[in-house]
Design an enzyme around this catalytic site. Structure first.
Site, PDB file in Angstrom:
ATOM      1  CB  ALA A  24      -0.930  -0.005   1.208  1.00 21.94           C
ATOM      2  CG  ASP A  79       5.091   3.833  -8.849  1.00 18.99           C
ATOM      3  OD1 ASP A  79       5.186   5.070  -8.756  1.00 18.99           O
ATOM      4  OD2 ASP A  79       4.826   3.237  -9.910  1.00 18.99           O
ATOM      5  CB  ALA A 139      -0.624   1.488  -3.610  1.00 16.68           C
ATOM      6  CG  ASP A 198      -3.454  -7.638 -19.374  1.00 15.08           C
ATOM      7  OD1 ASP A 198      -3.617  -6.482 -19.786  1.00 15.08           O
ATOM      8  OD2 ASP A 198      -2.671  -8.435 -19.919  1.00 15.08           O
ATOM      9  CG  HIS A 199      -3.126  -1.595 -17.260  1.00 18.71           C
ATOM     10  ND1 HIS A 199      -1.876  -2.126 -17.370  1.00 18.71           N
ATOM     11  CD2 HIS A 199      -3.116  -0.467 -18.010  1.00 18.71           C
ATOM     12  CE1 HIS A 199      -1.148  -1.367 -18.168  1.00 18.71           C
ATOM     13  NE2 HIS A 199      -1.872  -0.337 -18.567  1.00 18.71           N
ATOM     14  CE  LYS A 212      -4.552   0.589 -21.489  1.00 24.26           C
ATOM     15  NZ  LYS A 212      -4.049   1.926 -21.383  1.00 24.26           N
ATOM     16  CG  HIS A 214      -0.353  -5.205 -21.365  1.00 19.94           C
ATOM     17  ND1 HIS A 214      -1.122  -5.574 -20.286  1.00 19.94           N
ATOM     18  CD2 HIS A 214       0.677  -4.492 -20.858  1.00 19.94           C
ATOM     19  CE1 HIS A 214      -0.574  -5.102 -19.180  1.00 19.94           C
ATOM     20  NE2 HIS A 214       0.514  -4.442 -19.504  1.00 19.94           N
ATOM     21  CE  LYS A 264       0.626   5.482 -23.567  1.00 16.11           C
ATOM     22  NZ  LYS A 264       1.053   4.156 -23.165  1.00 16.11           N
TER      23      LYS A 264
HETATM   24  N1  LIG Z   1       4.271   0.621 -10.748  1.00 21.84           N
HETATM   25  C1  LIG Z   1       3.678   0.314 -11.898  1.00 21.84           C
HETATM   26  O1  LIG Z   1       3.454   1.141 -12.785  1.00 21.84           O
HETATM   27  C2  LIG Z   1       3.230  -1.083 -12.143  1.00 21.84           C
HETATM   28  C3  LIG Z   1       3.449  -2.083 -11.225  1.00 21.84           C
HETATM   29  N2  LIG Z   1       2.978  -3.335 -11.453  1.00 21.84           N
HETATM   30  C4  LIG Z   1       3.199  -4.409 -10.483  1.00 21.84           C
HETATM   31  O2  LIG Z   1       2.669  -4.006  -9.223  1.00 21.84           O
HETATM   32  C5  LIG Z   1       3.426  -4.550  -8.180  1.00 21.84           C
HETATM   33  C6  LIG Z   1       3.892  -3.421  -7.273  1.00 21.84           C
HETATM   34  O3  LIG Z   1       4.711  -2.539  -7.999  1.00 21.84           O
HETATM   35  P1  LIG Z   1       5.166  -1.108  -7.422  1.00 21.84           P
HETATM   36  O4  LIG Z   1       4.092  -0.505  -6.608  1.00 21.84           O
HETATM   37  O5  LIG Z   1       5.699  -0.382  -8.581  1.00 21.84           O
HETATM   38  O6  LIG Z   1       6.380  -1.505  -6.462  1.00 21.84           O
HETATM   39  P2  LIG Z   1       7.084  -0.575  -5.363  1.00 21.84           P
HETATM   40  O7  LIG Z   1       8.497  -1.062  -5.263  1.00 21.84           O
HETATM   41  O8  LIG Z   1       6.831   0.860  -5.573  1.00 21.84           O
HETATM   42  O9  LIG Z   1       6.307  -0.965  -4.018  1.00 21.84           O
HETATM   43  C7  LIG Z   1       6.518  -2.205  -3.402  1.00 21.84           C
HETATM   44  C8  LIG Z   1       5.609  -2.303  -2.195  1.00 21.84           C
HETATM   45  O10 LIG Z   1       5.873  -3.567  -1.585  1.00 21.84           O
HETATM   46  C9  LIG Z   1       6.064  -3.363  -0.193  1.00 21.84           C
HETATM   47  N3  LIG Z   1       6.989  -4.384   0.289  1.00 21.84           N
HETATM   48  C10 LIG Z   1       8.208  -4.699  -0.218  1.00 21.84           C
HETATM   49  N4  LIG Z   1       8.756  -5.703   0.502  1.00 21.84           N
HETATM   50  C11 LIG Z   1       7.863  -6.014   1.478  1.00 21.84           C
HETATM   51  C12 LIG Z   1       7.849  -6.957   2.531  1.00 21.84           C
HETATM   52  N5  LIG Z   1       8.861  -7.805   2.736  1.00 21.84           N
HETATM   53  N6  LIG Z   1       6.776  -6.980   3.333  1.00 21.84           N
HETATM   54  C13 LIG Z   1       5.741  -6.132   3.147  1.00 21.84           C
HETATM   55  N7  LIG Z   1       5.680  -5.223   2.168  1.00 21.84           N
HETATM   56  C14 LIG Z   1       6.742  -5.165   1.351  1.00 21.84           C
HETATM   57  C15 LIG Z   1       6.633  -1.967  -0.085  1.00 21.84           C
HETATM   58  O11 LIG Z   1       6.319  -1.424   1.183  1.00 21.84           O
HETATM   59  P3  LIG Z   1       7.415  -1.092   2.303  1.00 21.84           P
HETATM   60  O12 LIG Z   1       8.576  -0.505   1.595  1.00 21.84           O
HETATM   61  O13 LIG Z   1       6.679  -0.141   3.205  1.00 21.84           O
HETATM   62  O14 LIG Z   1       7.676  -2.392   2.929  1.00 21.84           O
HETATM   63  C16 LIG Z   1       5.836  -1.228  -1.141  1.00 21.84           C
HETATM   64  O15 LIG Z   1       4.592  -0.844  -0.624  1.00 21.84           O
HETATM   65  C17 LIG Z   1       4.545  -5.339  -8.845  1.00 21.84           C
HETATM   66  O16 LIG Z   1       4.130  -6.683  -8.994  1.00 21.84           O
HETATM   67  C18 LIG Z   1       4.663  -4.687 -10.210  1.00 21.84           C
HETATM   68  O17 LIG Z   1       5.204  -5.570 -11.159  1.00 21.84           O
HETATM   69  C19 LIG Z   1       2.244  -3.646 -12.570  1.00 21.84           C
HETATM   70  C20 LIG Z   1       1.987  -2.697 -13.524  1.00 21.84           C
HETATM   71  C21 LIG Z   1       2.508  -1.354 -13.428  1.00 21.84           C
HETATM   72  O1  LIG Z   2       2.090  -2.777 -17.948  1.00 20.72           O
HETATM   73  C1  LIG Z   2       2.732  -1.885 -18.476  1.00 20.72           C
HETATM   74  O2  LIG Z   2       2.057  -0.952 -19.191  1.00 20.72           O
HETATM   75  C2  LIG Z   2       2.642   0.322 -19.407  1.00 20.72           C
HETATM   76  C3  LIG Z   2       1.843   0.954 -20.547  1.00 20.72           C
HETATM   77  O3  LIG Z   2       0.509   1.093 -20.139  1.00 20.72           O
HETATM   78  P1  LIG Z   2      -0.437   2.190 -20.796  1.00 20.72           P
HETATM   79  O4  LIG Z   2      -1.733   1.984 -20.117  1.00 20.72           O
HETATM   80  O5  LIG Z   2       0.199   3.521 -20.519  1.00 20.72           O
HETATM   81  O6  LIG Z   2      -0.472   1.918 -22.263  1.00 20.72           O
HETATM   82  C4  LIG Z   2       4.113   0.228 -19.765  1.00 20.72           C
HETATM   83  O7  LIG Z   2       4.672   1.534 -19.785  1.00 20.72           O
HETATM   84  C5  LIG Z   2       4.826  -0.591 -18.738  1.00 20.72           C
HETATM   85  O8  LIG Z   2       6.190  -0.771 -19.137  1.00 20.72           O
HETATM   86  C6  LIG Z   2       4.182  -1.944 -18.566  1.00 20.72           C
HETATM   87  O9  LIG Z   2       4.748  -2.605 -17.434  1.00 20.72           O
END
Ligand SMILES: NC(=O)C1=CN([C@@H]2O[C@H](COP(=O)(O)OP(=O)(O)OC[C@H]3O[C@@H](n4cnc5c(N)ncnc54)[C@H](OP(=O)(O)O)[C@@H]3O)[C@@H](O)[C@H]2O)C=CC1
Ligand SMILES: O=C1O[C@H](COP(=O)(O)O)[C@@H](O)[C@H](O)[C@H]1O
Length: 506
Positions: free
Chosen positions: A11, A14, A16, A179-180, A184, A242, A347
């Site tokens: 939560a 990034d 979230a 799968d976002h 869409k 996707h 894009k």
């Molecule tokens: N960011 C994006 O645009 C996208 C992300 N995803 C997927 O979403 C998921 C999350 O990505 P993202 O938010 O970017 O990752 P981040 O690295 O920003 O966040 C990771 C989260 O995991 C928590 N975390 C890490 N280790 C632990 C642990 N041992 N116990 C509890 N909490 C933990 C961190 O909290 P804390 O540090 O407080 O422990 C933090 O809230 C991934 O599977 C990613 O592939 C998919 C599509 C797009």
């Molecule tokens: O899942 C992902 O999608 C984005 C692109 O998503 P969009 O909704 O902006 O088209 C991509 O940038 C990223 O690398 C990938 O993990």
């Protein structure tokens, strides 16, 4: 809608911040949350509930689709948000979480309905599911749902292992693989276009379609995600999930009902009919590329290999294009060209269906006419254009393309995450990736991964800001076609002849 507790792992991360909280807030504004709803955010960070709520409020201000102007509504929304410290690997932390959830369920006599949303790194998925089971949190008298973010595995073998670990505690119907792209609006519309338009229904087949192009082009580079991306590349990041999901949604035969079971079945049929690429086929049908330095929006940008965090000399693909064939009654002999790349000219996620030229055209007129095109814009702007030909009375009756166009009003279109989270809360997994599809997609992609890893496919380069490697243009030229780039061209190039694929009855 049923009362529920929504447990969000990751939560403080990034995703979230940028997607999940803004989506849930917009559902709240649209009165799509249940009357009794509590979200418990989890992370290792030491945060008070007030500090966490302030972080959530900031994420709404920065990323909500609707501007956040009603402070009373934000306060009321935040009342539903809590925070607990939890390390996903510590079983004792789950016991504390269970105590918190059970106390609320008992105090308000609520059903044991629980969502577990894993927005954490994929390495942590297995540990979370095992600990949910061990702690008893996943044994409920109501319903439970597990939401899982991509990537779902790194290859076929790891995806199967991951699925087996989820299956220890959750049934397939309880697993919601996000799968976002499936959230869409224009992807969700593909099925509707066909069943609600007899005209398109009649044309949706190899007799009339010359080729189909599916593009997801981005102008962004690897950004701050090199650690993840350099091990994935475009093939795992976009193509296996996707792009193949869009292909399935477009090519599937209409299900009688739009239910998870029927849609899942039809999508599986597409994957089963997708011609397998053997080792030699990969070289002839797949182009991989990596961006070099160039210009985006007039500004110089670095090449992939120079991006921070990328391994020196990395051979990771930031672009992939492929020619695919669906060997079924409706699509056999129609080439599907699919490409995705970072640091491209614009894009644009777009599907273009190019229709065949009528064979007797030249007996009626000496003029060449542009092919009919159905262009479906998935994003960033949602829309649809149908290009037809007509005589222009202002130009001596010259035949010219005209466009029928629809553009969505973006401000009022729910984001993919809103739609998908609302579906999941209602227990509807129609627009989620089902295991059969995911497994078949990995199975199809695996020879490509093997060829990449075996160094059997050249890594082409393309300048940032271009339309990708030239080798990808040749892929279509071999068949007498060309990519329809950002804006459909006004006229077909004079020398271009649309090839009639062999074996198709006109
Ligand atoms: N960011 C994006 O645009 C996208 C992300 N995803 C997927 O979403 C998921 C999350 O990505 P993202 O938010 O970017 O990752 P981040 O690295 O920003 O966040 C990771 C989260 O995991 C928590 N975390 C890490 N280790 C632990 C642990 N041992 N116990 C509890 N909490 C933990 C961190 O909290 P804390 O540090 O407080 O422990 C933090 O809230 C991934 O599977 C990613 O592939 C998919 C599509 C797009
Ligand atoms: O899942 C992902 O999608 C984005 C692109 O998503 P969009 O909704 O902006 O088209 C991509 O940038 C990223 O690398 C990938 O993990």
């Amino acid at each position: 809608m049923d009362a529920m507790t929504f447990v969000l792992f990751g939560a403080t991360g990034d995703l979230a911040k940028r997607k999940i909280f803004p989506a849930i807030y917009n559902l709240y504004v649209d009165r799509k949350l249940p009357e009794s709803f509590q979200l418990i955010g989890l992370g290792r960070r030491k945060l008070t509930e007030a500090e966490f709520r302030e972080q959530v409020a900031q994420s709404l201000r920065a990323f909500s689709r609707r501007p956040v102007t009603d402070e009373a509504a934000v306060r009321d929304f935040l009342e539903r948000i809590g925070y607990s410290e939890l390390n996903v690997n510590e079983l004792s932390d789950y016991a504390k979480l269970a105590g918190r959830i059970e106390e609320r369920e008992q105090r308000f006599t609520l059903p044991e309905n629980r969502v577990f949303y894993m927005s954490v790194a994929p390495e942590l998925f297995g540990s979370i599911v095992a600990n949910l089971q061990e702690s008893g949190l996943s044994r409920v008298s109501g319903w439970k749902r597990l939401v899982i973010e991509k990537p779902f595995g790194h290859d076929l073998e790891s995806a199967r292992a991951l699925n087996a670990s989820l299956a220890q505690a959750f049934e397939e119907k309880e697993i919601f693989r996000i799968d976002h792209y499936l959230g869409k609006p224009m992807v969700q519309n593909l099925e509707v276009f066909e069943y609600s338009n007899p005209v398109l229904q009649a044309l949706w087949r190899n007799r009339y379609v010359a080729n189909v192009q599916i593009t997801a082009a981005e102008t962004v580079g690897v950004e701050s995600r090199a650690g993840y991306y350099d091990h994935s590349g475009a093939v795992r990041d976009m193509f296996q999930n996707h792009m193949l999901q869009m292909l399935m949604m477009l090519a599937m035969q209409l299900p009688k009902h739009s239910t998870a079971e029927e849609v899942g079945f039809k999508k599986r049929k597409v994957m089963e009919a997708l011609r397998t690429l053997n080792r030699e086929d990969v070289a002839a049908n797949v182009v991989r590329g990596q961006y070099t330095a160039g210009h985006i929006g007039g500004k110089p940008v670095a090449g992939y290999a120079e991006e921070p965090g990328v391994n020196p000399g990395s051979t990771t693909d930031t672009y992939i294009a492929a020619r695919l064939w669906i060997d079924d009654y409706f699509w056999s002999e129609v080439p599907f060209y699919i490409r995705t790349g970072k640091r491209m000219a614009a894009k644009s996620t777009r599907i273009v269906i190019e229709f065949k030229d009528p064979s007797d055209k030249f007996s009626r007129t000496n003029e060449t006419t542009a092919p009919n095109l159905l262009t479906i814009d998935i994003g960033p702007e949602a829309g649809m254009t149908f290009r037809l030909n007509m005589k222009n009375p202002l130009k001596n009756g010259k035949i010219e393309p005209v466009q029928i166009q629809f553009d969505a009003d973006e401000k009022n279109v729910p984001e993919a995450y809103e739609t998908l989270i609302a579906d999941m809360m209602r227990g509807d997994s129609t627009f989620f990736a089902h295991w059969d599809e995911v497994e078949l997609a990995w199975q199809w992609v695996q020879p490509i991964l093997n060829a990449f890893e075996g160094g059997e496919l050249p890594l082409h380069t393309y300048s940032a800001g271009s339309n990708g490697p030239e080798a990808a243009d040749r892929l279509l030229e071999q068949d007498g076609f060309h990519w329809w780039h950002d804006e459909p061209q006004e006229e077909a190039p004079a020398e271009r002849k649309l090839a009639e694929p062999a074996g198709v009855q006109a």
